[in-house]
Scaffold this motif. Structure first.
Motif, PDB file in Angstrom:
ATOM      1  N   SER A  75       3.542  24.371  -5.525  1.00 30.20           N
ATOM      2  CA  SER A  75       4.667  24.196  -4.588  1.00 30.20           C
ATOM      3  C   SER A  75       4.201  23.744  -3.213  1.00 30.20           C
ATOM      4  O   SER A  75       4.955  23.114  -2.472  1.00 30.20           O
ATOM      5  CB  SER A  75       5.454  25.511  -4.470  1.00 30.20           C
ATOM      6  N   ASN A  76       2.957  24.045  -2.860  1.00 25.26           N
ATOM      7  CA  ASN A  76       2.439  23.599  -1.553  1.00 25.26           C
ATOM      8  C   ASN A  76       1.884  22.184  -1.589  1.00 25.26           C
ATOM      9  O   ASN A  76       1.294  21.723  -0.619  1.00 25.26           O
ATOM     10  CB  ASN A  76       1.390  24.564  -1.040  1.00 25.26           C
ATOM     11  N   GLY A  77       2.048  21.502  -2.719  1.00 30.93           N
ATOM     12  CA  GLY A  77       1.609  20.113  -2.838  1.00 30.93           C
ATOM     13  C   GLY A  77       0.223  19.936  -3.404  1.00 30.93           C
ATOM     14  O   GLY A  77      -0.211  18.800  -3.665  1.00 30.93           O
ATOM     15  N   SER A  78      -0.517  21.017  -3.590  1.00 31.34           N
ATOM     16  CA  SER A  78      -1.876  20.909  -4.137  1.00 31.34           C
ATOM     17  C   SER A  78      -1.826  20.595  -5.632  1.00 31.34           C
ATOM     18  O   SER A  78      -0.890  20.982  -6.341  1.00 31.34           O
ATOM     19  CB  SER A  78      -2.644  22.202  -3.894  1.00 31.34           C
ATOM     20  N   LEU A  79      -2.865  19.930  -6.101  1.00 33.35           N
ATOM     21  CA  LEU A  79      -2.960  19.558  -7.516  1.00 33.35           C
ATOM     22  C   LEU A  79      -4.172  20.244  -8.124  1.00 33.35           C
ATOM     23  O   LEU A  79      -5.283  20.138  -7.604  1.00 33.35           O
ATOM     24  CB  LEU A  79      -3.092  18.036  -7.670  1.00 33.35           C
ATOM     25  N   ARG A  80      -3.950  20.926  -9.250  1.00 34.52           N
ATOM     26  CA  ARG A  80      -5.054  21.590  -9.943  1.00 34.52           C
ATOM     27  C   ARG A  80      -5.384  20.804 -11.212  1.00 34.52           C
ATOM     28  O   ARG A  80      -4.498  20.440 -11.982  1.00 34.52           O
ATOM     29  CB  ARG A  80      -4.674  23.022 -10.305  1.00 34.52           C
ATOM     30  N   VAL A  81      -6.684  20.546 -11.381  1.00 31.39           N
ATOM     31  CA  VAL A  81      -7.168  19.916 -12.610  1.00 31.39           C
ATOM     32  C   VAL A  81      -8.051  20.943 -13.300  1.00 31.39           C
ATOM     33  O   VAL A  81      -9.101  21.343 -12.776  1.00 31.39           O
ATOM     34  CB  VAL A  81      -7.952  18.619 -12.332  1.00 31.39           C
ATOM     35  N   VAL A  93      -4.579  10.197  -5.567  1.00 30.69           N
ATOM     36  CA  VAL A  93      -3.803   9.852  -4.374  1.00 30.69           C
ATOM     37  C   VAL A  93      -2.594  10.790  -4.266  1.00 30.69           C
ATOM     38  O   VAL A  93      -1.788  10.899  -5.209  1.00 30.69           O
ATOM     39  CB  VAL A  93      -3.327   8.387  -4.430  1.00 30.69           C
ATOM     40  N   CYS A  94      -2.494  11.457  -3.109  1.00 31.94           N
ATOM     41  CA  CYS A  94      -1.342  12.289  -2.789  1.00 31.94           C
ATOM     42  C   CYS A  94      -0.421  11.487  -1.858  1.00 31.94           C
ATOM     43  O   CYS A  94      -0.857  11.013  -0.795  1.00 31.94           O
ATOM     44  CB  CYS A  94      -1.778  13.577  -2.097  1.00 31.94           C
ATOM     45  N   GLN A  95       0.850  11.365  -2.274  1.00 34.79           N
ATOM     46  CA  GLN A  95       1.834  10.629  -1.464  1.00 34.79           C
ATOM     47  C   GLN A  95       2.939  11.603  -1.062  1.00 34.79           C
ATOM     48  O   GLN A  95       3.653  12.148  -1.927  1.00 34.79           O
ATOM     49  CB  GLN A  95       2.404   9.466  -2.275  1.00 34.79           C
ATOM     50  N   ALA A  96       3.036  11.831   0.222  1.00 38.25           N
ATOM     51  CA  ALA A  96       4.092  12.714   0.761  1.00 38.25           C
ATOM     52  C   ALA A  96       5.201  11.863   1.344  1.00 38.25           C
ATOM     53  O   ALA A  96       4.968  11.075   2.267  1.00 38.25           O
ATOM     54  CB  ALA A  96       3.507  13.641   1.822  1.00 38.25           C
ATOM     55  N   ILE A  97       6.400  12.022   0.788  1.00 38.27           N
ATOM     56  CA  ILE A  97       7.557  11.239   1.238  1.00 38.27           C
ATOM     57  C   ILE A  97       8.447  12.165   2.072  1.00 38.27           C
ATOM     58  O   ILE A  97       8.966  13.162   1.565  1.00 38.27           O
ATOM     59  CB  ILE A  97       8.345  10.689   0.030  1.00 38.27           C
ATOM     60  N   ARG A  98       8.584  11.799   3.364  1.00 37.66           N
ATOM     61  CA  ARG A  98       9.318  12.645   4.289  1.00 37.66           C
ATOM     62  C   ARG A  98      10.496  11.878   4.880  1.00 37.66           C
ATOM     63  O   ARG A  98      10.453  10.650   4.976  1.00 37.66           O
ATOM     64  CB  ARG A  98       8.393  13.137   5.414  1.00 37.66           C
ATOM     65  N   PRO A  99      11.503  12.593   5.312  1.00 38.25           N
ATOM     66  CA  PRO A  99      12.668  11.902   5.880  1.00 38.25           C
ATOM     67  C   PRO A  99      12.329  11.285   7.237  1.00 38.25           C
ATOM     68  O   PRO A  99      11.351  11.649   7.874  1.00 38.25           O
ATOM     69  CB  PRO A  99      13.702  13.023   6.025  1.00 38.25           C
ATOM     70  N   SER A 100      13.143  10.366   7.650  1.00 40.96           N
ATOM     71  CA  SER A 100      12.967   9.741   8.957  1.00 40.96           C
ATOM     72  C   SER A 100      13.123  10.821  10.024  1.00 40.96           C
ATOM     73  O   SER A 100      13.944  11.743   9.874  1.00 40.96           O
ATOM     74  CB  SER A 100      14.021   8.645   9.133  1.00 40.96           C
ATOM     75  N   PRO A 101      12.313  10.784  11.037  1.00 40.39           N
ATOM     76  CA  PRO A 101      11.425   9.680  11.456  1.00 40.39           C
ATOM     77  C   PRO A 101       9.975   9.851  11.026  1.00 40.39           C
ATOM     78  O   PRO A 101       9.097   9.127  11.509  1.00 40.39           O
ATOM     79  CB  PRO A 101      11.520   9.747  12.967  1.00 40.39           C
ATOM     80  N   TRP A 102       9.652  10.811  10.175  1.00 38.88           N
ATOM     81  CA  TRP A 102       8.230  11.058   9.885  1.00 38.88           C
ATOM     82  C   TRP A 102       7.603  10.010   8.976  1.00 38.88           C
ATOM     83  O   TRP A 102       6.473   9.632   9.133  1.00 38.88           O
ATOM     84  CB  TRP A 102       8.085  12.448   9.241  1.00 38.88           C
ATOM     85  N   GLY A 103       8.306   9.519   8.010  1.00 38.87           N
ATOM     86  CA  GLY A 103       7.769   8.495   7.119  1.00 38.87           C
ATOM     87  C   GLY A 103       6.823   9.065   6.068  1.00 38.87           C
ATOM     88  O   GLY A 103       6.690  10.273   5.896  1.00 38.87           O
ATOM     89  N   HIS A 104       6.144   8.151   5.354  1.00 37.47           N
ATOM     90  CA  HIS A 104       5.243   8.545   4.260  1.00 37.47           C
ATOM     91  C   HIS A 104       3.830   8.824   4.775  1.00 37.47           C
ATOM     92  O   HIS A 104       3.386   8.222   5.740  1.00 37.47           O
ATOM     93  CB  HIS A 104       5.146   7.438   3.193  1.00 37.47           C
TER      94      HIS A 104
END
Length: 422
Positions: A75-81, A93-104
């Motif tokens: 839930s905190n965005g971390s990825l476990r392999v 590659v971690c891609q964080a998509i945030r609302p304006s005005p923060w952007g990706h």
């Protein structure tokens, strides 16, 4: 004023988000370990996606979307392999998509799964054949993380190279370069890996004859020998007086490895002559002659030979002959390095000896020599079958002469010996 503060807040937050890329990391691990890749994002976060080689692994907005086996998005965005394997190495590659005005925001991490080295050779068969003088090329193909360091060795130890190289190149200018070449790959993980190439150099036969002159008496048994080395293996045959030799129960051919022999039981005078050891393979033919004769073996000067005065020298020599020695030829001359004077020849009777033996010993005191002078001498022996070959040249001096390091040693002076015949 409120608008200005809001614009300033957006600029600062955007700049701070861009610096999140500095959180990229490389995780070095081992097989079957578990790796946790973080995704650092400040501000209002709405959606996180993880990609690998343009393949979507997980999406926080699509919880029901099946993730690859062993991959879990927290839930905190971390990825476990889980239980990483060699094929898990690469960029994530971690891609964080945030609302304006923060952007990706995008972060790139890398997993490097370390594992022990392995090695294979080229040629894959591990066997290589070349002709003498040709170029030899062999290669070691390795795998492993970190990248293995390569070295080469033979039975004589490690090959000194200027750098660690996967390829080995040289010219097969010596047949003794044949043998096993071992590639060793090391990367500090587990045990070193080894792979082998067995090199065989093809060459025409080489023949070594230890006794090119064999003395024999009628009625005894004699063996003629030649040692043959070749690759491919040579076919060896014997010839007598330039004719193919017929093998019988009395004349037998025998070989053991590289040693080839001709055994003659109950020697006859008709057996005297030149025997040719001929070895052949696909690369050529080589021949060497072994002479069988009733003539005595060349005489050998004994170390007991010595100067007896300023004008005389006493010689002792030994001759192997199954037949009685009739007489000797004694040749001598003054010796000067690089040039010699004319030879003088004396005939010496064999001398009586009641002892029946194939070994004949004779002593002779040469007088009338110049004082403090260097000389050289040769002796030949005659029995009922003729004169022997000359002995090795003996160099000596009368009393008062400086000692020459070449004295009383075997001399390779074939040209002079060929001038001395019975």
């Amino acid at each position: 004023m409120v608008l200005l503060i809001w614009i300033l807040h957006v600029c600062i937050t955007g700049a701070y988000a861009a610096t999140n890329r500095d959180h990229s990391m490389t995780v070095k691990t081992y097989e079957n370990e578990t790796v946790l890749l973080p995704c650092y994002v400040e501000g209002a976060q709405t959606r996180v996606r993880w990609w690998r080689e343009e393949v979507l692994l997980a999406d926080s907005f699509e919880q029901e979307r099946p993730s690859p086996e062993r991959v879990t998005l927290y839930s905190n965005g971390s990825l476990r392999v889980l239980h990483v394997q060699r094929e898990d190495s690469g960029e994530y590659v971690c891609q964080a998509i945030r609302p304006s005005p923060w952007g990706h925001v995008t972060q790139v991490h890398e997993i490097e799964v370390m594992y022990p080295p392995s090695a294979e050779t080229v040629p894959a068969t591990g066997e290589l054949e070349v002709n003498l003088g040709e170029r030899v090329e062999m290669q070691c193909v390795t795998k492993g993380v970190p990248a293995p360091i390569i070295s080469w060795r033979t039975k004589d130890g490690e090959i000194p190279l200027l750098d660690a190289r996967p390829q080995l190149r040289f010219h097969a200018d010596n047949r003794n370069l044949s043998g096993r070449y071992t590639c060793v790959a090391e990367n500090g993980i587990g045990d070193p890996a080894e792979a082998h190439v067995d090199l065989r150099i093809r060459y025409k036969p080489e023949i070594h004859v230890k006794k090119p002159w064999v003395h024999a008496y009628p009625g005894i048994r004699v063996q003629l020998d030649c040692t043959v080395t070749a690759w491919p293996e040579a076919k060896v045959e014997w010839y007598f007086n330039n004719e193919t030799l017929r093998y019988t129960s009395r004349v037998v051919k025998h070989n053991a490895g590289n040693d080839h022999s001709l055994l003659i039981r109950v020697v006859r005078t008709a057996d005297y002559g030149s025997y040719l050891c001929r070895a052949s393979n696909s690369l050529g033919i080589t021949e060497k002659i072994v002479e069988l004769s009733g003539v005595a073996n060349p005489a050998v000067f004994k170390k007991e030979s010595r100067s007896t005065s300023s004008a005389s020298y006493n010689f002792i020599w030994e001759v192997d002959s199954y037949s009685p020695i009739i007489e000797y030829q004694f040749w001598f001359r003054k010796y000067r390095r690089g040039a010699g004077s004319e030879w003088h020849k004396l005939y010496i009777p064999a001398g009586g000896n009641d002892i029946i033996s194939p070994v004949h010993v004779r002593s002779f005191n040469l007088t009338g020599l110049d004082a403090a002078t260097h000389y050289e001498a040769v002796v030949l022996s005659r029995n009922r079958y003729g004169w022997s070959h000359p002995s090795e040249i003996l160099r000596f001096h009368t009393e008062g002469a400086p000692v020459d390091s070449s004295e009383n040693t075997e001399m390779d002076d074939e040209q002079e010996q060929n001038r001395i015949v019975g």
